[in-house]
Design a protein around this motif. Structure first.
Motif, PDB file in Angstrom:
ATOM      1  N   GLY A 117      -0.887   0.373 -16.726  1.00 41.63           N
ATOM      2  CA  GLY A 117      -0.466   1.612 -16.106  1.00 41.63           C
ATOM      3  C   GLY A 117       0.266   2.519 -17.059  1.00 41.63           C
ATOM      4  O   GLY A 117       0.335   2.236 -18.262  1.00 41.63           O
ATOM      5  N   PRO A 118       0.805   3.635 -16.527  1.00 38.83           N
ATOM      6  CA  PRO A 118       0.914   3.980 -15.112  1.00 38.83           C
ATOM      7  C   PRO A 118      -0.421   4.373 -14.495  1.00 38.83           C
ATOM      8  O   PRO A 118      -1.376   4.673 -15.205  1.00 38.83           O
ATOM      9  N   TRP A 119      -0.436   4.382 -13.146  1.00 43.16           N
ATOM     10  CA  TRP A 119      -1.648   4.681 -12.407  1.00 43.16           C
ATOM     11  C   TRP A 119      -1.386   5.802 -11.406  1.00 43.16           C
ATOM     12  O   TRP A 119      -0.261   6.027 -10.970  1.00 43.16           O
ATOM     13  N   LEU A 120      -2.451   6.478 -11.028  1.00 45.87           N
ATOM     14  CA  LEU A 120      -2.464   7.345  -9.850  1.00 45.87           C
ATOM     15  C   LEU A 120      -3.331   6.637  -8.822  1.00 45.87           C
ATOM     16  O   LEU A 120      -4.468   6.277  -9.119  1.00 45.87           O
ATOM     17  N   PHE A 121      -2.785   6.410  -7.634  1.00 46.83           N
ATOM     18  CA  PHE A 121      -3.572   5.673  -6.646  1.00 46.83           C
ATOM     19  C   PHE A 121      -3.947   6.566  -5.481  1.00 46.83           C
ATOM     20  O   PHE A 121      -3.255   7.530  -5.139  1.00 46.83           O
ATOM     21  N   LEU A 122      -5.099   6.259  -4.884  1.00 46.79           N
ATOM     22  CA  LEU A 122      -5.553   6.923  -3.668  1.00 46.79           C
ATOM     23  C   LEU A 122      -5.838   5.844  -2.641  1.00 46.79           C
ATOM     24  O   LEU A 122      -6.604   4.908  -2.905  1.00 46.79           O
ATOM     25  N   GLY A 123      -5.215   5.944  -1.474  1.00 44.81           N
ATOM     26  CA  GLY A 123      -5.423   4.973  -0.408  1.00 44.81           C
ATOM     27  C   GLY A 123      -5.925   5.636   0.853  1.00 44.81           C
ATOM     28  O   GLY A 123      -5.564   6.788   1.153  1.00 44.81           O
ATOM     29  N   ALA A 124      -6.763   4.932   1.601  1.00 48.58           N
ATOM     30  CA  ALA A 124      -7.306   5.431   2.868  1.00 48.58           C
ATOM     31  C   ALA A 124      -6.667   4.663   4.012  1.00 48.58           C
ATOM     32  O   ALA A 124      -6.772   3.436   4.087  1.00 48.58           O
ATOM     33  N   VAL A 125      -5.999   5.390   4.917  1.00 51.35           N
ATOM     34  CA  VAL A 125      -5.260   4.797   6.029  1.00 51.35           C
ATOM     35  C   VAL A 125      -6.025   5.009   7.327  1.00 51.35           C
ATOM     36  O   VAL A 125      -6.480   6.121   7.611  1.00 51.35           O
ATOM     37  N   ALA A 126      -6.167   3.944   8.108  1.00 55.30           N
ATOM     38  CA  ALA A 126      -6.795   4.038   9.436  1.00 55.30           C
ATOM     39  C   ALA A 126      -6.206   2.945  10.314  1.00 55.30           C
ATOM     40  O   ALA A 126      -5.458   2.077   9.848  1.00 55.30           O
ATOM     41  N   ARG A 127      -6.549   3.003  11.606  1.00 52.51           N
ATOM     42  CA  ARG A 127      -5.996   2.008  12.534  1.00 52.51           C
ATOM     43  C   ARG A 127      -6.720   0.682  12.386  1.00 52.51           C
ATOM     44  O   ARG A 127      -7.941   0.611  12.276  1.00 52.51           O
TER      45      ARG A 127
END
Length: 466
Positions: A282-292
């Protein structure tokens, strides 16, 4: 003037596009198309591809030198219009069919600005098994492909979605990724760029993109999704995107050892670049997908992209690339400030360093250069595009020297010659005394200077002091 259909092999004019077809193509390329226009666009491009035709643009008016637009097949029943990376005739400034501009009214233009969210959140989808190959000048028709979560569809990786946002924010270019005081500044750039993309619900992507870790840790994301879920229309599922700095990445966690920076537990293993079996540091840039999931909102998928530094969010895929970026910045600045070179060529040069994020489609297949240095000759304004008024240099960072690696690279370097002159940096010598990284970049700078003089300097003025 109208758009013309010409034979791919001979350039023979076979007819003009119908006015309604031309209007649909212009609307889609300009980002102002409705669903009917998208349908017409897809049908026209599919027909052009099947008939082995190209389209000749009319942006230069009555002239024999007219740029061409070519159809690309991007997947099963998916087609798009693109510009040839090595085209000698460029589009006129502001032409809707031109490549992505550096600025102006079409700073970042997509054929359709719908982010492909629905499929990546479907727990029954095939998952991140493949990455779409995107020409930098052409994007697939998101609105036709990503309207639900039907099982069996091909899935765009989280990596590509993050790269679309980074490209729109111009964080992959030297000029766009410099001078930030902190990650807060360039995360705001990503959030602003997200306004140019739309979700399957026709909402701006920025409305559900969260770049402040406190929004997740404090429950704001969950509250926002609860409101959306209460008024949602089936079959679409509410979701959100998380995007910020990752100081550490575990198999199923972001910032587990630095929780105040934005700890996120992920349902699936975090995807990130690997060299062999070793993750890139790293360092990193992260992308996360949130759902139920059940009764809770959880981060289902995440991708962590290594970047140069906290103040320079240029994406890299290895530590040697991270080291090379700093020296290549100096190379660009040296060429920009070289008064002797400018005097020999008749004016100041425009020079730009870029980390390409999507593959090029060229003769013989596809390729993705490590870095590109683009030089525009004196007096040129507008885009830095390949052709008679600008030159590209492909910079490849060679991580290994095994016969198998060299053989594979030789194939991709042959394809890269359509993009520009291929130059190598040998990572295994970066720390050597006599041929370290700094020395290699100094040699590369001299090679580029000599090439510029050979191509552009008037006769009798082709030499510079070393």
């Amino acid at each position: 003037m109208t758009l013309q259909r010409v034979r791919k092999a001979t350039g023979l004019h076979v007819g003009d596009l119908a006015p309604e077809d031309e209007a649909a193509l212009r609307a889609v390329k300009g980002g102002q198309a409705d669903l009917e226009a998208h349908g017409t666009y897809h049908s026209v491009v599919k027909y052009i591809h099947a008939e082995k035709l190209w389209i000749r643009c009319d942006c230069h008016g009555e002239t024999d030198e007219r740029p061409v637009i070519v159809p690309r097949r991007l997947g099963a029943n998916r087609f798009s219009l693109a510009n040839l990376p090595h085209a000698s005739v460029r589009h006129a400034r502001g032409c809707v069919f031109g490549p992505i501009d550096e600025g102006g009214d079409a700073a970042v233009r997509r054929e359709s600005a719908h982010l492909p969210i629905g499929d990546i959140l479907d727990p029954f989808s095939p998952g991140d098994k493949r990455s779409d190959v995107l020409d930098p000048d052409a994007q697939p028709d998101w609105s036709k492909r990503f309207t639900g979560t039907a099982a069996g569809r091909q899935v765009l990786r989280m990596r590509s979605i993050l790269h679309m946002l980074m490209e729109a924010a111009r964080l992959h270019r030297h000029a766009g990724a410099e001078g930030f005081a902190s990650p807060t500044e360039w995360l705001a750039r990503i959030e602003s760029a997200a306004q140019q993309f739309y979700l399957p619900t026709d909402a701006q992507a920025s409305e559900l993109l969260f770049t402040d870790p406190d929004s997740w840790l404090g429950g704001e994301v969950a509250r926002r999704l609860d409101v959306i879920e209460a008024g949602r229309q089936k079959p679409r599922k509410p979701f959100a995107l998380l995007c910020w700095i990752a100081h550490d990445v575990q198999d199923h966690a972001i910032n587990r050892d630095c929780r105040e920076a934005g700890y996120v537990r992920t349902d699936t293993e975090v995807v990130r670049p690997m060299i062999g079996r070793n993750p890139v540091s790293g360092p990193w840039l992260f992308l996360g997908a949130v759902a139920r999931q059940g009764d809770e909102w959880v981060c289902l998928k995440a991708y962590a992209q290594p970047i140069v530094s906290l103040r320079c969010p240029v994406p890299v895929d290895s530590h040697p690339e991270r080291r090379a970026w700093a020296e290549l910045r100096r190379l660009v600045e040296t060429l920009r400030d070289d008064e002797d070179l400018h005097a020999s060529l008749g004016g100041r040069l425009r020079v730009e360093l870029e980390k390409p994020l999507f593959q090029y489609t060229v003769e013989g297949g596809r390729c993705l250069p490590d870095f590109l240095v683009t030089v525009s000759r004196p007096g040129e304004s507008g885009d830095l595009l390949p052709g008679r008024q600008s030159l590209r240099y492909v910079i490849e960072v060679m991580g290994f020297d095994t016969p198998k690696y060299e053989e594979r690279k030789a194939r991709t370097h042959f394809r890269m010659r359509w993009i520009g002159h291929v130059c190598r940096l040998e990572a295994k010598h970066f720390d050597s005394r006599h041929f370290g990284l700094e020395r290699q970049c100094e040699k590369l700078t001299r090679q580029i200077r000599k090439d510029l003089l050979r191509r552009w300097a008037p006769d009798g003025d082709r030499h510079l002091p070393d």
